[in-house]
Design a protein around this motif. Sequence first.
Motif, PDB file in Angstrom:
ATOM      1  N   VAL A   1       0.717  -0.951  -0.322  1.00  0.00           N
ATOM      2  CA  VAL A   1      -0.037   0.002  -0.355  1.00  0.00           C
ATOM      3  C   VAL A   1       1.135   1.829  -0.280  1.00  0.00           C
ATOM      4  O   VAL A   1       2.272   1.049   0.503  1.00  0.00           O
ATOM      5  CB  VAL A   1      -0.705   0.233   1.328  1.00  0.00           C
ATOM      6  N   GLY A   2       0.531   2.693  -0.072  1.00  0.00           N
ATOM      7  CA  GLY A   2       0.875   3.347  -1.042  1.00  0.00           C
ATOM      8  C   GLY A   2       0.598   4.558  -0.007  1.00  0.00           C
ATOM      9  O   GLY A   2      -0.396   4.344   0.231  1.00  0.00           O
ATOM     10  N   ASP A   3       1.148   5.722  -0.774  1.00  0.00           N
ATOM     11  CA  ASP A   3       0.252   6.684   0.759  1.00  0.00           C
ATOM     12  C   ASP A   3      -1.155   6.829   1.965  1.00  0.00           C
ATOM     13  O   ASP A   3      -1.850   7.454   1.305  1.00  0.00           O
ATOM     14  CB  ASP A   3      -0.916   7.539  -0.577  1.00  0.00           C
TER      15      ASP A   3
ATOM     16  N   VAL B   1       5.138 -10.597   4.049  1.00  0.00           N
ATOM     17  CA  VAL B   1       5.859  -8.883   4.128  1.00  0.00           C
ATOM     18  C   VAL B   1       4.527  -8.256   4.116  1.00  0.00           C
ATOM     19  O   VAL B   1       4.121  -7.806   2.950  1.00  0.00           O
ATOM     20  CB  VAL B   1       6.856  -8.821   3.258  1.00  0.00           C
ATOM     21  N   LEU B   2       4.521  -6.598   4.275  1.00  0.00           N
ATOM     22  CA  LEU B   2       4.133  -5.033   4.357  1.00  0.00           C
ATOM     23  C   LEU B   2       4.835  -4.354   3.547  1.00  0.00           C
ATOM     24  O   LEU B   2       5.789  -4.301   4.277  1.00  0.00           O
ATOM     25  CB  LEU B   2       3.148  -4.663   5.642  1.00  0.00           C
ATOM     26  N   LEU B   3       4.294  -3.936   2.201  1.00  0.00           N
ATOM     27  CA  LEU B   3       5.636  -2.848   1.640  1.00  0.00           C
ATOM     28  C   LEU B   3       4.823  -1.717   2.290  1.00  0.00           C
ATOM     29  O   LEU B   3       3.410  -1.668   1.622  1.00  0.00           O
ATOM     30  CB  LEU B   3       5.477  -2.772   0.343  1.00  0.00           C
TER      31      LEU B   3
ATOM     32  N   SER C   1       2.482  -7.917  13.351  1.00  0.00           N
ATOM     33  CA  SER C   1       3.647  -8.343  13.539  1.00  0.00           C
ATOM     34  C   SER C   1       4.571  -9.144  12.056  1.00  0.00           C
ATOM     35  O   SER C   1       5.855  -9.983  12.138  1.00  0.00           O
ATOM     36  CB  SER C   1       2.811 -10.054  13.854  1.00  0.00           C
ATOM     37  N   ILE C   2       4.341  -8.150  10.490  1.00  0.00           N
ATOM     38  CA  ILE C   2       5.358  -9.253   9.939  1.00  0.00           C
ATOM     39  C   ILE C   2       6.233  -7.988   9.537  1.00  0.00           C
ATOM     40  O   ILE C   2       5.745  -7.095   9.671  1.00  0.00           O
ATOM     41  CB  ILE C   2       4.086  -9.465   9.293  1.00  0.00           C
ATOM     42  N   PRO C   3       7.582  -8.231   9.030  1.00  0.00           N
ATOM     43  CA  PRO C   3       8.707  -7.579   8.754  1.00  0.00           C
ATOM     44  C   PRO C   3       7.359  -6.441   7.179  1.00  0.00           C
ATOM     45  O   PRO C   3       6.634  -6.642   6.461  1.00  0.00           O
ATOM     46  CB  PRO C   3       9.292  -8.584   7.597  1.00  0.00           C
ATOM     47  N   VAL C   4       8.694  -4.741   7.828  1.00  0.00           N
ATOM     48  CA  VAL C   4       7.675  -3.780   6.804  1.00  0.00           C
ATOM     49  C   VAL C   4       9.154  -2.914   6.402  1.00  0.00           C
ATOM     50  O   VAL C   4       9.485  -2.967   7.216  1.00  0.00           O
ATOM     51  CB  VAL C   4       7.176  -2.546   7.878  1.00  0.00           C
ATOM     52  N   VAL C   5       8.385  -3.329   5.186  1.00  0.00           N
ATOM     53  CA  VAL C   5       9.727  -2.775   4.010  1.00  0.00           C
ATOM     54  C   VAL C   5       9.213  -1.419   3.499  1.00  0.00           C
ATOM     55  O   VAL C   5       7.590  -1.682   3.244  1.00  0.00           O
ATOM     56  CB  VAL C   5       9.960  -3.825   2.968  1.00  0.00           C
ATOM     57  N   ALA C   6       9.773  -0.365   3.460  1.00  0.00           N
ATOM     58  CA  ALA C   6       9.243   1.283   2.827  1.00  0.00           C
ATOM     59  C   ALA C   6      10.124   2.006   2.350  1.00  0.00           C
ATOM     60  O   ALA C   6      11.250   1.810   2.574  1.00  0.00           O
ATOM     61  CB  ALA C   6       8.834   1.890   4.374  1.00  0.00           C
ATOM     62  N   VAL C   7       9.707   3.024   1.976  1.00  0.00           N
ATOM     63  CA  VAL C   7      10.334   3.614   1.137  1.00  0.00           C
ATOM     64  C   VAL C   7       9.632   5.101   1.006  1.00  0.00           C
ATOM     65  O   VAL C   7       8.327   4.963   1.324  1.00  0.00           O
ATOM     66  CB  VAL C   7      10.723   3.803  -0.793  1.00  0.00           C
ATOM     67  N   LEU C   8      10.266   6.814   1.523  1.00  0.00           N
ATOM     68  CA  LEU C   8       9.364   7.361   1.768  1.00  0.00           C
ATOM     69  C   LEU C   8       9.128   8.035   0.285  1.00  0.00           C
ATOM     70  O   LEU C   8       9.334   7.493  -1.011  1.00  0.00           O
ATOM     71  CB  LEU C   8      11.520   8.615   1.675  1.00  0.00           C
TER      72      LEU C   8
ATOM     73  N   ALA D   1       6.887  -4.682 -10.133  1.00  0.00           N
ATOM     74  CA  ALA D   1       7.252  -3.568  -8.504  1.00  0.00           C
ATOM     75  C   ALA D   1       6.406  -2.964  -8.182  1.00  0.00           C
ATOM     76  O   ALA D   1       4.710  -3.040  -9.353  1.00  0.00           O
ATOM     77  CB  ALA D   1       7.368  -2.698 -10.032  1.00  0.00           C
ATOM     78  N   PHE D   2       6.263  -2.321  -7.602  1.00  0.00           N
ATOM     79  CA  PHE D   2       5.155  -1.267  -6.246  1.00  0.00           C
ATOM     80  C   PHE D   2       5.405   0.157  -6.566  1.00  0.00           C
ATOM     81  O   PHE D   2       6.609   0.229  -6.085  1.00  0.00           O
ATOM     82  CB  PHE D   2       4.459  -2.119  -5.585  1.00  0.00           C
TER      83      PHE D   2
END
Length: 247
Positions: free
Chosen positions: A14-16, A40-42, A67-74, A205-206
Motif C-alpha cells: 500500500v502507498g500514500d 511482508v508489508l510494503l 507482526s510481519i516485516p515492514v519494508v518501506a520507501v519515502l 514492482a510496486f
Amino acid sequence: MANTKKTKTRIAAVGDIHVRETDRGKWEEYFAQVSQVADVLLLCGDLTDTGRTSEAEVLAHELKSCSIPVVAVLGNHDYERDHHKGIRKTLVKENVHLLDGDCIVIGDVGFAGVKGFGGGFDKGMLGMFGETMIKSFVQEAVDEALKLDGALSRLESEHTDLKKIAVLHYAPIRATVEGEPEQIFPFLGSSRLAEPINRRGVVAAFHGHAHIGTLEGETSKGVKVFNVSKPILMKEGFDPAVYILEV
C-alpha cells in the motif's frame, strides 16, 4: 527424501497512507488485519501527510500492531518539510526496513527500494538539455534509477536464486498513472526507473503517488507494475485497503 517444495511469500503493498498527528489509534486494526493475510508489508511512500517527524512518530506507534516485516520507501510528502532524516530515524527504530538505494532479503524474496522521481514517460520523457534547473531535475531521476539498479545488482550478485521485487513511490511506467490529468504525468514518474526493472529480472514492482491512476500495468519487458496508492485500492474495493501478491 527432503521436501524441496518452495513456499509462496504473500506480499501486501500500500502507498500514500498519509498519516497525520491526529491518527493515533486509527491504524492499529488495519496493520493487525494485514498481518493476518500477508508475510511482508510494503509501504510505498507518502507515509506522512505533511512531512513532519511527529507524524512518523504516530505511524511508528501504530506499527506496533503489525507482526510481519515492514519494508518501506519515502515519498514526496515525506520530504515536504525537510524532516526526512527524522522520519527515517523514527521508523527505523521501529524495525521498519526503510530503503533508499538499499535492499533487504526476507525469506527467498529480495526487495530493492528507492523513492524515484519524475521526468515523464517514453517519448515524452524529459531530456538533459537546456537550463541548469532542467538538467538538475533530470539528473535526480537518473540518480534514483542508478540507485535502484545498484540495489538490484547487489541482490543479483549475493543471492542468485532470489525473487526480486522493486519498491518505489514514483511510477516507472505510464500505464499505472493513466486516469490522472496528462499534464502532470511528468511529475508522477519516469521511464528511467523501468530500465533497471527490465534488465535485472524483477518479478514485480510496486509504487504509489498517483492517487487516481490505474492499479495494474506492465513494463515493455512484461514485468508487472502495481500502483497501490491507498485511494486506488479503496476505489477498487479492497478491504482492508492493501494489495496482496503471492510470489
